[in-house]
Write an enzyme that holds these catalytic residues in place. Structure first.
Site, PDB file in Angstrom:
ATOM      1  N   ARG A 145      -3.048   7.594  -9.511  1.00  0.00           N
ATOM      2  CA  ARG A 145      -3.145   7.715  -7.826  1.00  0.00           C
ATOM      3  C   ARG A 145      -2.014   6.248  -6.999  1.00  0.00           C
ATOM      4  O   ARG A 145      -1.918   5.500  -7.921  1.00  0.00           O
ATOM      5  CB  ARG A 145      -4.346   6.550  -8.158  1.00  0.00           C
ATOM      6  CG  ARG A 145      -4.673   5.456  -6.994  1.00  0.00           C
ATOM      7  CD  ARG A 145      -5.856   6.323  -6.339  1.00  0.00           C
ATOM      8  NE  ARG A 145      -6.301   7.427  -6.719  1.00  0.00           N
ATOM      9  CZ  ARG A 145      -7.084   8.409  -6.615  1.00  0.00           C
ATOM     10  NH1 ARG A 145      -6.936   9.165  -5.384  1.00  0.00           N
ATOM     11  NH2 ARG A 145      -8.043   9.414  -7.010  1.00  0.00           N
ATOM     12  N   ARG A 176       0.354  19.289  -8.340  1.00  0.00           N
ATOM     13  CA  ARG A 176       0.428  17.889  -8.421  1.00  0.00           C
ATOM     14  C   ARG A 176      -0.382  16.860  -9.828  1.00  0.00           C
ATOM     15  O   ARG A 176       0.292  16.263 -10.242  1.00  0.00           O
ATOM     16  CB  ARG A 176      -0.045  17.596  -7.228  1.00  0.00           C
ATOM     17  CG  ARG A 176      -1.790  17.131  -7.342  1.00  0.00           C
ATOM     18  CD  ARG A 176      -2.745  16.231  -6.679  1.00  0.00           C
ATOM     19  NE  ARG A 176      -3.836  15.929  -6.534  1.00  0.00           N
ATOM     20  CZ  ARG A 176      -4.903  15.085  -6.150  1.00  0.00           C
ATOM     21  NH1 ARG A 176      -4.424  14.194  -5.909  1.00  0.00           N
ATOM     22  NH2 ARG A 176      -6.698  15.425  -6.290  1.00  0.00           N
ATOM     23  N   HIS A 199       1.386  13.073  -0.214  1.00  0.00           N
ATOM     24  CA  HIS A 199       0.206  12.431   0.531  1.00  0.00           C
ATOM     25  C   HIS A 199       0.561  10.657  -0.140  1.00  0.00           C
ATOM     26  O   HIS A 199       0.529  10.514  -0.884  1.00  0.00           O
ATOM     27  CB  HIS A 199      -0.608  12.983  -0.864  1.00  0.00           C
ATOM     28  CG  HIS A 199      -2.041  12.738  -0.635  1.00  0.00           C
ATOM     29  ND1 HIS A 199      -2.973  11.310  -0.764  1.00  0.00           N
ATOM     30  CD2 HIS A 199      -3.177  12.797  -0.345  1.00  0.00           C
ATOM     31  CE1 HIS A 199      -3.953  10.276  -0.648  1.00  0.00           C
ATOM     32  NE2 HIS A 199      -4.454  11.583  -0.419  1.00  0.00           N
ATOM     33  N   ASP A 213     -10.864   7.259   7.028  1.00  0.00           N
ATOM     34  CA  ASP A 213     -10.462   8.720   6.841  1.00  0.00           C
ATOM     35  C   ASP A 213     -10.547  10.312   7.532  1.00  0.00           C
ATOM     36  O   ASP A 213     -11.448   9.884   8.038  1.00  0.00           O
ATOM     37  CB  ASP A 213     -10.932   9.934   5.268  1.00  0.00           C
ATOM     38  CG  ASP A 213     -10.613  10.731   4.458  1.00  0.00           C
ATOM     39  OD1 ASP A 213     -11.138  11.275   3.406  1.00  0.00           O
ATOM     40  OD2 ASP A 213      -9.648  11.343   5.011  1.00  0.00           O
ATOM     41  N   GLU A 263      -0.456   9.770   5.913  1.00  0.00           N
ATOM     42  CA  GLU A 263       0.084  11.749   4.664  1.00  0.00           C
ATOM     43  C   GLU A 263       0.337  12.407   6.061  1.00  0.00           C
ATOM     44  O   GLU A 263      -0.284  13.103   7.374  1.00  0.00           O
ATOM     45  CB  GLU A 263      -0.915  12.497   4.410  1.00  0.00           C
ATOM     46  CG  GLU A 263      -1.915  10.992   2.982  1.00  0.00           C
ATOM     47  CD  GLU A 263      -3.057  11.401   2.958  1.00  0.00           C
ATOM     48  OE1 GLU A 263      -3.518  12.591   3.119  1.00  0.00           O
ATOM     49  OE2 GLU A 263      -3.716  10.204   2.628  1.00  0.00           O
TER      50      GLU A 263
HETATM   51  O1  TA6 Z   1      -5.990  12.050   2.376  1.00  0.00           O
HETATM   52  C1  TA6 Z   1      -7.327  11.680   2.347  1.00  0.00           C
HETATM   53  C2  TA6 Z   1      -8.445  12.271   0.632  1.00  0.00           C
HETATM   54  O2  TA6 Z   1      -8.585  13.482   1.367  1.00  0.00           O
HETATM   55  C3  TA6 Z   1      -9.591  11.815   1.152  1.00  0.00           C
HETATM   56  O3  TA6 Z   1      -9.939  12.233   1.335  1.00  0.00           O
HETATM   57  C4  TA6 Z   1      -8.949  11.087  -0.555  1.00  0.00           C
HETATM   58  O4  TA6 Z   1     -10.040  12.656  -1.340  1.00  0.00           O
HETATM   59  C5  TA6 Z   1      -8.003  11.514  -1.048  1.00  0.00           C
HETATM   60  O5  TA6 Z   1      -8.509  12.574  -0.148  1.00  0.00           O
HETATM   61  C6  TA6 Z   1      -7.596  10.908  -2.542  1.00  0.00           C
HETATM   62  O6  TA6 Z   1      -7.777  12.300  -3.285  1.00  0.00           O
HETATM   63  P1  TA6 Z   1      -7.647  12.466  -4.704  1.00  0.00           P
HETATM   64  O7  TA6 Z   1      -7.659  13.446  -4.832  1.00  0.00           O
HETATM   65  O8  TA6 Z   1      -6.413  12.199  -4.825  1.00  0.00           O
HETATM   66  O9  TA6 Z   1      -8.360  11.475  -5.316  1.00  0.00           O
END
Ligand code: TA6
Length: 298
Positions: A70, A96, A165, A208, A267
């Site tokens: 994360r 990933r 991201h 978001d 992102e």
């Molecule tokens: O980039 C934003 C997003 O698509 C959010 O909707 C949230 O899900 C975030 O990515 C994190 O996604 P993850 O699968 O890493 O928890």
């Protein structure tokens, strides 16, 4: 996984074993330090001399095989978000969470770099029936550049999306303003609907947003840390801005409850109408470049 000494460059590049089982590569240039995991080709840290880190990683992050850390800059490919048609497939694609190979490290002058690679396998083809070669180039000098090049190594065209991201560290998300998206249309994944950005993006609660058809550079003004973080991109027509807010942060087990105030995602994405079709042997590069200017060195 065996990684030979051939990638070691004294004072510039070396591979270390990491508790979570994936080797980490440490890259140093005269003014900056980068750390990345070979699992996921995942840049985790970017720190410039005398400054707070530019990338954010949760203190609750889980370092384990098959789990995306994360924070940092997760590589999302060959799709962004949920799979277009099959909800059982992993969110943000499958690259990933798998081990990439280290192909090269190098250092010259103020620049230190690495190239990582990932090719299709029976496991990837079971999720996505195409042959590919992915290469991630990470360059650190006066800024951090991450470039993801996807090549179609099969004999039929395929369409792919993806994202770099990036989780950026901020002093207080409630005080930041993100310039660069004024007038851009976005899909609001929290409140629904399509809207047009008016002025800078500010964050008060969960955000978001999928900004469409934009190649803009975004600048995060962060008064709490006294700096502006500049996120350029290339090869991307979508920009996503994300902060989970207090409720979503609380619901994520790898995100400490109070940490949402210290981060924002900006992102570089290709999704929706901005996905890319690659003919056999064609390639596409998605790039993000991150730097910062402190109040002291405007
Ligand atoms: O980039 C934003 C997003 O698509 C959010 O909707 C949230 O899900 C975030 O990515 C994190 O996604 P993850 O699968 O890493 O928890």
């Amino acid at each position: 996984m065996k990684t030979s000494k051939r990638f070691t460059i004294p004072g510039r590049a070396h591979v270390v074993a990491w508790a979570g089982g994936a080797p980490h590569l440490l890259l140093d240039s005269p003014g900056a330090h980068v750390e990345l995991s070979l699992q996921g080709g995942h840049v985790l840290r970017y720190v410039r001399a005398g400054e707070p880190p530019l990338l954010w990683v949760s203190r609750a992050a889980i370092y384990a095989p098959g789990k995306a850390v994360r924070g940092g800059v997760p590589v999302c490919w060959p799709w962004f978000g949920p799979h277009p048609t099959d909800p059982t497939k992993p969110q943000h694609g499958f690259v990933r969470t798998v081990m990439w190979e280290l192909r090269e490290t190098g250092a010259e002058g103020d620049l230190t770099w690495a190239r990582l690679g990932l090719r299709d396998s029976a496991a990837t083809r079971a999720l996505w029936p195409h042959a590919f070669d992915l290469e991630l180039a990470v360059r650190v000098g006066d800024r951090l550049e991450i470039a993801l090049t996807a090549r179609n190594t099969g004999n039929a065209p395929f369409t792919c999306g993806g994202a770099l991201h990036s989780y950026l560290a901020v002093g207080d998300v409630a005080q930041i303003a993100i310039d660069g998206l004024d007038g851009v249309s976005y899909l609001d994944k929290v409140g629904g609907g399509e809207h047009t950005q008016a002025g800078p993006v500010t964050i008060s609660g969960e955000v978001d947003r999928v900004y469409q058809d934009t190649a803009s550079t975004c600048t995060i003004s962060d008064p709490a840390l006294g700096r502006r973080v500049v996120v350029e991109k290339a090869g991307s027509r979508t920009t996503v801005i994300w902060n989970p807010g207090v409720e979503k942060a609380r619901a994520l087990k790898d995100f400490a409850d109070d940490e949402y105030t210290g981060m924002v995602c900006v992102e570089a994405v290709n999704a929706g109408d901005d996905t890319v079709e690659l003919a056999p042997w064609a390639s596409h590069t998605l790039r993000t470049l991150i730097t910062a200017y402190t109040d002291a060195n405007q």
